[in-house]
Write a protein that holds these residues in place. Structure first.
Motif, PDB file in Angstrom:
ATOM      1  N   LYS A 268      14.775  47.115 -14.665  1.00 41.21           N
ATOM      2  CA  LYS A 268      16.127  46.560 -14.818  1.00 41.21           C
ATOM      3  C   LYS A 268      16.373  46.103 -16.253  1.00 41.21           C
ATOM      4  O   LYS A 268      17.445  46.310 -16.818  1.00 41.21           O
ATOM      5  CB  LYS A 268      16.301  45.384 -13.847  1.00 41.21           C
ATOM      6  N   GLU A 269      15.367  45.470 -16.869  1.00 41.67           N
ATOM      7  CA  GLU A 269      15.536  44.883 -18.203  1.00 41.67           C
ATOM      8  C   GLU A 269      15.429  45.918 -19.324  1.00 41.67           C
ATOM      9  O   GLU A 269      15.693  45.611 -20.487  1.00 41.67           O
ATOM     10  CB  GLU A 269      14.475  43.804 -18.435  1.00 41.67           C
ATOM     11  N   THR A 270      14.995  47.140 -18.986  1.00 39.78           N
ATOM     12  CA  THR A 270      14.808  48.197 -19.989  1.00 39.78           C
ATOM     13  C   THR A 270      16.071  49.038 -20.109  1.00 39.78           C
ATOM     14  O   THR A 270      16.675  49.400 -19.101  1.00 39.78           O
ATOM     15  CB  THR A 270      13.624  49.103 -19.595  1.00 39.78           C
ATOM     16  N   SER A 271      16.452  49.358 -21.324  1.00 45.51           N
ATOM     17  CA  SER A 271      17.607  50.228 -21.552  1.00 45.51           C
ATOM     18  C   SER A 271      17.118  51.629 -21.921  1.00 45.51           C
ATOM     19  O   SER A 271      15.934  51.854 -22.147  1.00 45.51           O
ATOM     20  CB  SER A 271      18.476  49.655 -22.679  1.00 45.51           C
TER      21      SER A 271
ATOM     22  N   ILE B  24       9.068  40.991 -27.055  1.00 44.72           N
ATOM     23  CA  ILE B  24       9.960  39.838 -27.106  1.00 44.72           C
ATOM     24  C   ILE B  24      11.023  39.968 -26.004  1.00 44.72           C
ATOM     25  O   ILE B  24      11.481  41.061 -25.682  1.00 44.72           O
ATOM     26  CB  ILE B  24      10.618  39.661 -28.497  1.00 44.72           C
ATOM     27  N   GLY B  25      11.342  38.844 -25.403  1.00 41.14           N
ATOM     28  CA  GLY B  25      12.335  38.819 -24.339  1.00 41.14           C
ATOM     29  C   GLY B  25      11.804  39.184 -22.971  1.00 41.14           C
ATOM     30  O   GLY B  25      12.553  39.164 -21.989  1.00 41.14           O
ATOM     31  N   ASP B  26      10.498  39.486 -22.869  1.00 35.20           N
ATOM     32  CA  ASP B  26       9.925  39.858 -21.569  1.00 35.20           C
ATOM     33  C   ASP B  26       9.665  38.592 -20.758  1.00 35.20           C
ATOM     34  O   ASP B  26       8.797  37.783 -21.098  1.00 35.20           O
ATOM     35  CB  ASP B  26       8.619  40.635 -21.780  1.00 35.20           C
TER      36      ASP B  26
ATOM     37  N   PHE C 268      19.112  36.386 -29.624  1.00 35.51           N
ATOM     38  CA  PHE C 268      18.655  37.615 -28.956  1.00 35.51           C
ATOM     39  C   PHE C 268      18.166  37.254 -27.569  1.00 35.51           C
ATOM     40  O   PHE C 268      17.193  36.519 -27.426  1.00 35.51           O
ATOM     41  CB  PHE C 268      17.538  38.289 -29.763  1.00 35.51           C
ATOM     42  N   ASP C 269      18.845  37.759 -26.551  1.00 38.74           N
ATOM     43  CA  ASP C 269      18.595  37.302 -25.188  1.00 38.74           C
ATOM     44  C   ASP C 269      18.398  38.474 -24.226  1.00 38.74           C
ATOM     45  O   ASP C 269      19.148  38.637 -23.266  1.00 38.74           O
ATOM     46  CB  ASP C 269      19.765  36.427 -24.723  1.00 38.74           C
ATOM     47  N   ARG C 270      17.425  39.327 -24.511  1.00 41.44           N
ATOM     48  CA  ARG C 270      17.068  40.433 -23.614  1.00 41.44           C
ATOM     49  C   ARG C 270      15.662  40.896 -23.967  1.00 41.44           C
ATOM     50  O   ARG C 270      15.086  40.450 -24.965  1.00 41.44           O
ATOM     51  CB  ARG C 270      18.043  41.601 -23.725  1.00 41.44           C
TER      52      ARG C 270
END
Length: 317
Positions: free
Chosen positions: A138-141, A253-255, A278-280
């Protein structure tokens, strides 16, 4: 409510090649799997008027007898799925390659009511077949493939299974990555936490529960406190890149699962990089190369870095 009746389904291109059990699970939406296997075993399901087993492969033109089955009333949630198209990287009559945004699940389930595939189906009601070829967290683009025909789905999934699909990710990690560290060959074990959450951990090479996992790493750019990496996976394990990089002492970062919680919070509120929040998670499937399912020609699918990731790189640089 009318009593359920026997009905007959003629197999078209959208269902060709499917196993009988999977076809029925999809056709009899909401039916428990135990019921599906029971009606197959009892002979109530027929293929071309003959009994068939659960693993029978359906072919174009087959006629399937589906016995009367009383199903639960359809849920209304489907109507609440918003139609959504996603940025298209490539499309023809066989497949779609989209650039999936971060924060969007690829499909519903595990507390998520809908994802990319449900939204895409809603946006394209005329499409007879749309199925995910593979998954992204979900968090990966980045690059995500959707098949428009069952034949394309089977062929493309074979590419992933036989490692003829080559995926490269962009990842920003904490700390300076040692340039000589190019291969991570560490076994991984998938497990569920007490709350039923899926997690993965690195284990010893000879651990019974471990599966060999190989990740290749190349440094793209070193910054004072971070490193931008190109990461290629030779095995496609759950959370492989995230766990491998964290295991090496350089989490992404963001994980939120395997990263540095305090540093992520500081980045999100703009306390780490002056002038930027940066929030992801900085993990992006930037390139996918594989043979086209029909022509065999190599498809080179590229997804540019999302704006927020590019902005971070520019600020750091």
């Amino acid at each position: 409510m009318a009593a359920p009746a026997v009905h007959y389904v003629r197999i078209d291109e959208g269902s060709e090649g499917q196993r009988l059990d999977n076809f029925l699970i999809k056709t009899l939406k909401g039916a428990p799997k135990t019921l599906v296997y029971r009606i197959i075993r009892s002979g109530e399901v027929r293929v071309n008027k003959a009994r068939a087993s659960a693993d029978t492969r359906l072919t174009l033109g087959d006629e399937v007898r589906v016995p009367p089955v009383r199903l639960p009333e359809p849920q209304t949630e489907a109507a609440s799925v918003p139609a959504r198209e996603f940025p298209i990287l490539f499309e023809d009559e066989h497949l779609i390659a989209i650039n999936k945004p971060a924060g969007v699940a690829v499909h519903g389930g595990s507390g998520v009511s809908f994802g990319v595939i449900e939204q895409l189906r809603r946006a394209r009601p005329q499409a007879r077949f749309l199925e995910l070829v593979h998954r992204l967290d979900k968090e990966t683009s980045g690059v995500l493939l959707v098949a428009k025909k069952r034949s394309a789905l089977v062929t493309l999934q074979d590419c992933f299974r036989h490692r003829t699909a080559h995926k490269t990710y962009a990842a920003m990690v904490i700390g300076q990555w040692p340039v000589a560290r190019k291969v991570i060959d560490v076994a991984l074990h998938k497990f569920l936490t007490g709350d039923g959450e899926r997690r993965v951990k690195a284990v010893a090479e000879d651990a019974d529960e471990g599966r060999r996992s190989i990740t290749l790493v190349k440094v793209v750019q070193q910054f004072s406190r971070f490193a931008l990496l190109d990461v290629t996976i030779k095995t496609g394990r759950t959370h492989q890149i995230r766990v491998h990089l964290a295991h090496e002492g350089h989490p992404i970062i963001g994980d939120e699962k395997y990263g540095d919680f305090a540093l992520n919070k500081a980045l999100a509120r703009g306390a780490m990089v002056e002038g930027l929040k940066f929030d992801r998670m900085f993990l992006h499937a930037r390139e996918l190369r594989l043979p086209h399912p029909v022509t065999g020609e190599e498809l080179a699918l590229m997804a540019p870095l999302p704006a927020e990731c590019q902005a971070l790189v520019d600020h750091l640089g």
